[in-house]
Write an enzyme that holds these catalytic residues in place. Structure first.
Site, mmCIF file in Angstrom:
data_model
loop_
_atom_site.group_PDB
_atom_site.id
_atom_site.type_symbol
_atom_site.label_atom_id
_atom_site.label_comp_id
_atom_site.label_asym_id
_atom_site.label_seq_id
_atom_site.Cartn_x
_atom_site.Cartn_y
_atom_site.Cartn_z
ATOM 1 N N LYS A 126 -30.898 -0.116 38.470
ATOM 2 C CA LYS A 126 -30.683 0.301 37.077
ATOM 3 C C LYS A 126 -30.192 -0.854 36.214
ATOM 4 O O LYS A 126 -30.652 -1.052 35.080
ATOM 5 C CB LYS A 126 -29.667 1.441 37.036
ATOM 6 N N ALA A 168 -24.568 1.926 37.446
ATOM 7 C CA ALA A 168 -23.765 2.647 38.435
ATOM 8 C C ALA A 168 -24.528 3.843 38.978
ATOM 9 O O ALA A 168 -25.388 4.416 38.296
ATOM 10 C CB ALA A 168 -22.444 3.109 37.820
ATOM 11 N N ASP A 169 -24.203 4.211 40.202
ATOM 12 C CA ASP A 169 -24.800 5.401 40.811
ATOM 13 C C ASP A 169 -23.773 6.013 41.760
ATOM 14 O O ASP A 169 -23.074 5.284 42.485
ATOM 15 C CB ASP A 169 -26.075 5.051 41.581
ATOM 16 N N THR A 170 -23.674 7.339 41.762
ATOM 17 C CA THR A 170 -22.684 8.043 42.582
ATOM 18 C C THR A 170 -23.356 9.100 43.449
ATOM 19 O O THR A 170 -24.245 9.812 42.969
ATOM 20 C CB THR A 170 -21.631 8.728 41.686
ATOM 21 N N GLY A 230 -21.748 3.099 43.623
ATOM 22 C CA GLY A 230 -22.191 1.711 43.617
ATOM 23 C C GLY A 230 -22.200 1.203 42.183
ATOM 24 O O GLY A 230 -22.564 1.943 41.259
#
Length: 203
Positions: free
Chosen positions: A50, A72-74, A109
């Site tokens: 991203k 960001a990624d969760t 992340g």
């Protein structure tokens, strides 16, 4: 230097504001493709994807623009299995039944790209928080699943793992956490702040 948040999450935007960092929200439209099944690697890969997608688009439009892009990624994981957003009420119910009375993990992340002229510096990392729920009765699970605001989608529908720690659910059923609370909301805010300092973006 302009700071761009490559995420449409209102919670991440709020956390950046809490840090005192003004940012422009430009969600990435990159296709989410991963090569790993391990939660910590998945979120790092997706955050990098991203972030670098948005960085490339900015450079294409603005050429040598100086900017900081944060992706960001969760994900929520239980016993090594990633739990995404519920596909429906029965899926959400299954998640609650799995997680109640137990400990699960939340991984976020983050990738930060700093572009200055032709130079680009990129840092990626993953943060993990362990979350323990109290045991829940079927009646309590049903009560939670029925919660919704008038004219809006159910509260569980847009959240990984089917819950938000900052909601009434977290107030009632989160027994404890080990790690960063804000990480569970979608961004390990203090880590982001210090990484930005280390990159010389913040004074």
């Amino acid at each position: 230097m302009k700071v761009i948040l490559a995420s449409g999450s209102p919670r991440r935007r709020e956390l950046m504001e809490m840090l005192g960092i003004r940012c422009k929200v430009q969600a990435s439209g990159a296709e989410e493709v991963v090569t790993s099944a391990e939660p910590e690697k998945v979120v790092e890969e997706l955050s990098r994807l991203k972030c670098l997608d948005k960085t490339a688009l900015i450079r294409e439009k603005m050429q040598q623009a100086d900017a900081v892009v944060i992706g960001a990624d969760t994900v929520v994981a239980f016993e090594g299995e990633i739990l995404g957003k519920p596909k429906g009420i029965e899926h959400a119910r299954s998640m609650m039944q799995q997680l109640q009375g137990r400990v699960h993990q939340v991984y976020t992340g983050v990738t930060i790209a700093v572009t200055e002229g032709d130079a680009k510096r990129v840092v990626s990392f993953c943060d993990r928080t362990d979350v323990e729920f109290y045991a829940m009765t079927e009646e309590e699970i049903n009560g939670y699943l029925a919660l919704e605001k008038e004219g809006e989608a159910p509260v569980w529908s847009d959240k990984a793992g089917g819950y938000g720690i900052q909601t009434v659910f977290g107030t009632k059923f989160v027994k404890g956490i080990q790690g960063d609370y804000y990480n569970v909301m979608g961004l390990p805010a203090s880590r982001v702040y210090h990484e930005l300092k280390n990159l010389g973006v913040l004074e």
